[in-house]
Design an enzyme around this catalytic site. Structure first.
Site, mmCIF file in Angstrom:
data_model
loop_
_atom_site.group_PDB
_atom_site.id
_atom_site.type_symbol
_atom_site.label_atom_id
_atom_site.label_comp_id
_atom_site.label_asym_id
_atom_site.label_seq_id
_atom_site.Cartn_x
_atom_site.Cartn_y
_atom_site.Cartn_z
ATOM 1 N N LYS A 97 -6.110 -52.560 29.237
ATOM 2 C CA LYS A 97 -5.295 -51.923 30.291
ATOM 3 C C LYS A 97 -4.498 -52.451 31.107
ATOM 4 O O LYS A 97 -4.737 -53.169 31.829
ATOM 5 C CB LYS A 97 -6.358 -50.649 30.775
ATOM 6 C CG LYS A 97 -6.162 -50.273 32.238
ATOM 7 C CD LYS A 97 -5.154 -49.237 32.342
ATOM 8 C CE LYS A 97 -5.226 -48.978 33.924
ATOM 9 N NZ LYS A 97 -3.787 -49.781 34.618
ATOM 10 N N SER A 124 -1.371 -53.351 33.767
ATOM 11 C CA SER A 124 -1.135 -52.633 35.369
ATOM 12 C C SER A 124 -0.100 -52.051 35.240
ATOM 13 O O SER A 124 0.950 -52.320 34.658
ATOM 14 C CB SER A 124 -1.117 -54.231 36.017
ATOM 15 O OG SER A 124 -0.659 -53.648 37.369
ATOM 16 N N GLU A 125 -0.127 -50.683 35.914
ATOM 17 C CA GLU A 125 0.571 -49.740 35.823
ATOM 18 C C GLU A 125 2.015 -50.310 36.943
ATOM 19 O O GLU A 125 3.335 -49.931 36.739
ATOM 20 C CB GLU A 125 0.512 -48.537 36.620
ATOM 21 C CG GLU A 125 -0.061 -48.514 37.908
ATOM 22 C CD GLU A 125 -1.549 -48.761 37.989
ATOM 23 O OE1 GLU A 125 -2.103 -49.576 37.270
ATOM 24 O OE2 GLU A 125 -2.407 -48.139 38.785
ATOM 25 N N GLU A 148 -13.719 -60.336 38.108
ATOM 26 C CA GLU A 148 -13.002 -61.017 38.780
ATOM 27 C C GLU A 148 -12.223 -60.396 39.825
ATOM 28 O O GLU A 148 -11.251 -59.830 39.930
ATOM 29 C CB GLU A 148 -12.120 -61.901 37.952
ATOM 30 C CG GLU A 148 -12.867 -62.678 36.860
ATOM 31 C CD GLU A 148 -13.447 -63.752 37.231
ATOM 32 O OE1 GLU A 148 -13.176 -64.301 38.559
ATOM 33 O OE2 GLU A 148 -14.150 -64.406 36.551
ATOM 34 N N GLY A 197 -17.130 -61.432 42.729
ATOM 35 C CA GLY A 197 -17.242 -60.801 41.438
ATOM 36 C C GLY A 197 -18.365 -61.611 40.905
ATOM 37 O O GLY A 197 -19.389 -62.270 41.406
ATOM 38 N N CYS A 214 -5.827 -64.582 44.141
ATOM 39 C CA CYS A 214 -7.255 -64.149 44.522
ATOM 40 C C CYS A 214 -7.625 -65.633 45.168
ATOM 41 O O CYS A 214 -8.501 -65.553 45.867
ATOM 42 C CB CYS A 214 -7.955 -63.690 43.069
ATOM 43 S SG CYS A 214 -7.637 -64.777 41.686
ATOM 44 N N GLU A 263 -8.924 -60.253 52.721
ATOM 45 C CA GLU A 263 -7.902 -60.759 51.560
ATOM 46 C C GLU A 263 -6.573 -60.152 52.057
ATOM 47 O O GLU A 263 -6.435 -58.754 51.981
ATOM 48 C CB GLU A 263 -8.247 -60.458 50.213
ATOM 49 C CG GLU A 263 -7.340 -60.886 49.220
ATOM 50 C CD GLU A 263 -7.516 -60.695 47.821
ATOM 51 O OE1 GLU A 263 -7.849 -59.401 47.448
ATOM 52 O OE2 GLU A 263 -7.476 -61.643 46.917
ATOM 53 N N TRP A 307 -1.793 -56.864 38.242
ATOM 54 C CA TRP A 307 -0.232 -57.226 38.207
ATOM 55 C C TRP A 307 0.134 -58.715 38.479
ATOM 56 O O TRP A 307 1.233 -59.087 38.218
ATOM 57 C CB TRP A 307 0.902 -56.014 38.923
ATOM 58 C CG TRP A 307 0.068 -56.174 40.343
ATOM 59 C CD1 TRP A 307 -0.810 -55.096 40.977
ATOM 60 C CD2 TRP A 307 0.385 -56.949 41.582
ATOM 61 N NE1 TRP A 307 -0.997 -55.481 42.214
ATOM 62 C CE2 TRP A 307 -0.382 -56.371 42.687
ATOM 63 C CE3 TRP A 307 0.819 -58.040 41.614
ATOM 64 C CZ2 TRP A 307 -0.379 -57.078 44.041
ATOM 65 C CZ3 TRP A 307 0.942 -58.817 42.982
ATOM 66 C CH2 TRP A 307 0.506 -58.263 44.079
ATOM 67 N N ASN A 308 -0.742 -59.369 39.347
ATOM 68 C CA ASN A 308 -0.284 -60.537 40.122
ATOM 69 C C ASN A 308 -0.141 -61.923 39.071
ATOM 70 O O ASN A 308 0.890 -62.373 39.031
ATOM 71 C CB ASN A 308 -1.280 -61.051 41.166
ATOM 72 C CG ASN A 308 -2.414 -61.463 40.752
ATOM 73 O OD1 ASN A 308 -3.343 -60.651 39.771
ATOM 74 N ND2 ASN A 308 -3.061 -62.274 41.556
ATOM 75 N N GLU A 331 -14.891 -67.091 33.598
ATOM 76 C CA GLU A 331 -13.990 -66.905 32.684
ATOM 77 C C GLU A 331 -13.386 -68.617 32.382
ATOM 78 O O GLU A 331 -13.563 -69.423 32.900
ATOM 79 C CB GLU A 331 -12.377 -66.113 33.158
ATOM 80 C CG GLU A 331 -13.116 -64.680 33.250
ATOM 81 C CD GLU A 331 -11.848 -63.921 33.484
ATOM 82 O OE1 GLU A 331 -10.804 -64.240 34.280
ATOM 83 O OE2 GLU A 331 -11.743 -62.626 32.820
HETATM 84 P P1 NAD Z 1 -6.391 -53.110 41.499
HETATM 85 O O1 NAD Z 1 -7.677 -53.238 41.608
HETATM 86 O O2 NAD Z 1 -5.506 -52.246 42.327
HETATM 87 O O3 NAD Z 1 -6.202 -52.878 40.058
HETATM 88 C C1 NAD Z 1 -6.432 -53.767 38.871
HETATM 89 C C2 NAD Z 1 -6.537 -52.994 37.798
HETATM 90 O O4 NAD Z 1 -7.460 -51.924 38.046
HETATM 91 C C3 NAD Z 1 -5.177 -52.013 37.591
HETATM 92 O O5 NAD Z 1 -4.754 -52.156 36.109
HETATM 93 C C4 NAD Z 1 -5.588 -50.724 37.888
HETATM 94 O O6 NAD Z 1 -4.726 -49.679 37.126
HETATM 95 C C5 NAD Z 1 -6.961 -50.486 37.303
HETATM 96 N N1 NAD Z 1 -7.540 -49.575 37.993
HETATM 97 C C6 NAD Z 1 -7.486 -48.951 39.484
HETATM 98 N N2 NAD Z 1 -8.245 -48.113 39.527
HETATM 99 C C7 NAD Z 1 -9.191 -48.101 38.393
HETATM 100 C C8 NAD Z 1 -10.578 -47.345 38.045
HETATM 101 N N3 NAD Z 1 -10.870 -46.346 38.706
HETATM 102 N N4 NAD Z 1 -11.173 -47.394 36.920
HETATM 103 C C9 NAD Z 1 -10.482 -48.606 36.023
HETATM 104 N N5 NAD Z 1 -9.526 -49.201 36.321
HETATM 105 C C10 NAD Z 1 -8.919 -49.003 37.525
HETATM 106 O O7 NAD Z 1 -5.747 -54.724 41.904
HETATM 107 P P2 NAD Z 1 -4.229 -55.080 41.852
HETATM 108 O O8 NAD Z 1 -3.539 -54.607 43.042
HETATM 109 O O9 NAD Z 1 -3.893 -54.980 40.630
HETATM 110 O O10 NAD Z 1 -4.411 -56.840 41.861
HETATM 111 C C11 NAD Z 1 -4.623 -57.515 43.000
HETATM 112 C C12 NAD Z 1 -6.181 -57.534 43.161
HETATM 113 O O11 NAD Z 1 -6.692 -58.414 42.147
HETATM 114 C C13 NAD Z 1 -6.578 -58.465 44.377
HETATM 115 O O12 NAD Z 1 -7.475 -58.057 45.042
HETATM 116 C C14 NAD Z 1 -6.889 -60.083 43.659
HETATM 117 O O13 NAD Z 1 -7.673 -60.778 44.465
HETATM 118 C C15 NAD Z 1 -7.564 -59.749 42.640
HETATM 119 N N6 NAD Z 1 -7.588 -60.566 41.554
HETATM 120 C C16 NAD Z 1 -8.531 -61.423 41.259
HETATM 121 C C17 NAD Z 1 -8.573 -62.410 40.301
HETATM 122 C C18 NAD Z 1 -9.482 -63.252 40.049
HETATM 123 O O14 NAD Z 1 -9.696 -63.757 39.130
HETATM 124 N N7 NAD Z 1 -10.859 -63.243 40.647
HETATM 125 C C19 NAD Z 1 -7.269 -62.958 39.629
HETATM 126 C C20 NAD Z 1 -6.106 -62.080 40.159
HETATM 127 C C21 NAD Z 1 -6.295 -61.094 41.240
#
Ligand code: NAD
Length: 496
Positions: free
Chosen positions: A187, A189-190, A261, A471, A296, A398, A163-164, A475
């Site tokens: 998919k 973000s919810e 990522e 990761g 991130c 983090e 979502w960020n 990208e």
């Molecule tokens: P999250 O991992 O909770 O969710 C990310 C996505 O994964 C959502 O769409 C969620 O619905 C889905 N998801 C959750 N459980 C799943 C499963 N079992 N199988 C498949 N999909 C599933 O992350 P978040 O809270 O939405 O985002 C924040 C995180 O994202 C932070 O840790 C941040 O560091 C990371 N992030 C990384 C980067 C990067 O480029 N490295 C960029 C932005 C955010």
């Protein structure tokens, strides 16, 4: 399809229009179950988005699969032209998309959301020109035989986004995947699906039906069904370390490639000869304070040379004090809200943990907003944590909030070791006027994206991706498109 060409009057209309829908096979497909999406600034329900289960997820994969052969057969430059026109259309609708994004993410419209849409369109433009770079090689195996490699699309790509920065992160996946000839199921973000739907529908208007599909639902119901689907040939995931691990296991079970990522705890090393003014500005942008630190790549561990420490702290707090925390839709606002109550509690708990540590000091900057209707629990002040030991959870984990650890240093070898003392390895920055120190530090820092005297966000054409628990894969670049959205086939021809 009920085309985006008939524009929505405003952001509220977009959110109403996407109530309990998926975008599959070129259609808006109703989904029986929905989930509430909250406005982070007020805590009130903003709208309802689809809560897809396995059946709806499978339908999206089937639509992507059905569209695959014709899309892969289209000349690559023609695919690129479709992506280019989609990117231009996104730029034309930028304000509407940004308004939706600000409402659902709580990010400030002026400092964050407009920029995110512009970068997303730029990513599409960048990749649109790379169709002719999908080259193979000829191999000098035997002069009487033609031996070569060709690059092929992988098939159906599952793109899972957080979502960020949902739009930029979606475009980093769909633009290279589409140009390389894959079809895609995103998919959303919810927590923040609506701008993703709007941006994707604008893009879909320029593509054959089924080439791009967008679904929404929870991770366990929708995300897991997507990663487990036998017709998904590639998973590209951006999100947390914990979910990344789950996704990677799902990919391993079916032996399909996955790029991940994930999170970070990135160091920023400020050397004695650094330009202090630039470093302070870089610390604010690097820590993504105007995104509430929800990045991130955030420079959340700042190592400041002893000789600059007091001056750095004074200048940083003075600047942070001037940033306006408030309603994300207000043009005067610099810093919006944390995404939800759960994450706000995580941030508050980390700060409380730091406050309880012996010898530590917590500096809160700026002023909490007082506007009518704003939910104070969801805002967080920029916060600096001082005097923590390196093994403290606030230094190692983090936090994903506007919280930076500031540590003094005096010994160069020691600060490099402390910077590398992390399970992550996403980004790092070094601030120095010395080329030799910059060369030495950049070669020794264990991070995938290392910058000197600047703190830029993701840029098209600059490979981005982490090491360690941050990761796998890259990208934003040609390298990323070739490595992660194509497969290489070797062909040996013998007409002797
Ligand atoms: P999250 O991992 O909770 O969710 C990310 C996505 O994964 C959502 O769409 C969620 O619905 C889905 N998801 C959750 N459980 C799943 C499963 N079992 N199988 C498949 N999909 C599933 O992350 P978040 O809270 O939405 O985002 C924040 C995180 O994202 C932070 O840790 C941040 O560091 C990371 N992030 C990384 C980067 C990067 O480029 N490295 C960029 C932005 C955010």
């Amino acid at each position: 399809m009920n085309s985006i060409a008939s524009p929505f009057p405003d952001a509220a209309a977009v959110i109403v229009a996407y109530r309990n829908l998926n975008l599959v096979g070129g259609e808006r497909v109703p989904v029986a179950a929905g989930l509430d999406v909250l406005n982070p600034a007020t805590g009130a329900v903003l709208g309802q988005a689809a809560a897809s289960k396995a059946a709806e997820t499978n339908a999206a994969v089937e639509a992507a699969k059905a569209a695959g052969a014709a899309w892969a057969a289209m000349p690559a430059r023609e695919r690129g032209k479709r992506v280019a026109s989609a990117g231009r259309a996104l730029a034309e609708h930028a304000e509407l998309v940004a308004q939706v994004l600000a409402r659902e993410t709580g990010k400030a419209i002026r400092t964050e959301c407009r920029g995110e849409v512009a970068v997303s369109a730029d990513i599409m433009e960048f990749y649109s020109g790379l169709g002719s770079e999908l080259k193979g090689e000829t191999i000098p195996f035997n002069p009487r035989m033609l031996t070569m490699t060709v690059r092929e699309p992988l098939g159906v790509v599952a793109a899972i986004v957080p979502w960020n920065v949902p739009l930029v992160l979606m475009m980093l996946k769909i633009a290279p995947a589409l140009v390389a000839g894959n079809t895609v199921v995103v998919k959303a973000s919810e927590e923040a699906p609506f701008a993703t739907y709007l941006a994707a529908e604008i893009v879909m208007d320029h593509l054959p039906a089924g080439v791009l599909n967008v679904i929404n639902g929870t991770g366990p119901d929708c995300g897991a069904a997507l990663t487990a689907h036998p017709d998904v040939a590639k998973i590209t995931f951006t999100g947390s370390e914990a979910v990344g691990e789950t996704v990677y296991k799902a990919a391993a079970e079916r032996i399909v490639p996955a790029s991940l990522e994930l999170g970070g705890k990135s160091p920023m090393i400020i050397c004695a000869d650094a330009d202090l003014t630039k470093a302070v500005v870089g610390a604010i942008s690097g820590m993504r304070f105007t995104r509430q630190g929800q990045s991130c790549t955030a420079s959340s561990r700042m190592y400041v040379h002893d000789s600059l420490y007091d001056g750095f702290l004074a200048a940083l707090t003075a600047k942070l004090d001037r940033l306006v925390i408030g309603d994300p839709l207000d043009e005067a606002t610099d810093i919006g809200t944390i995404i939800n109550a759960k994450q706000a509690k995580v941030v508050a708990d980390y700060v409380a943990m730091a406050e309880a540590a012996p010898g530590a000091k917590v500096v809160r900057c700026g002023k909490m907003p007082e506007g009518a209707g704003l939910s104070p629990d969801l805002f967080a002040q920029p916060t600096l944590l001082l005097g923590l030991p390196e093994d403290h959870p606030c230094v190692q984990n983090e936090i994903f909030g506007p919280v930076a650890v500031i540590q003094p240093w005096s010994d160069y070898e020691d600060v490099i070791a402390r910077a590398n003392d992390s399970r992550y390895g996403l980004a790092a920055t070094v601030w120095t006027q010395s080329l030799s120190m910059a060369l030495d530090a950049t070669s020794r820092l264990n991070a995938g994206y290392v910058q000197v005297n600047q703190n830029l966000t993701i840029q098209p054409n600059v490979s981005y991706g982490g090491f360690g628990r941050s990761g796998l894969g890259k990208e934003a670049s040609l390298e990323a498109m070739l490595a992660h959205f194509t497969r290489s086939k070797t062909i040996v021809m013998n007409f002797d």
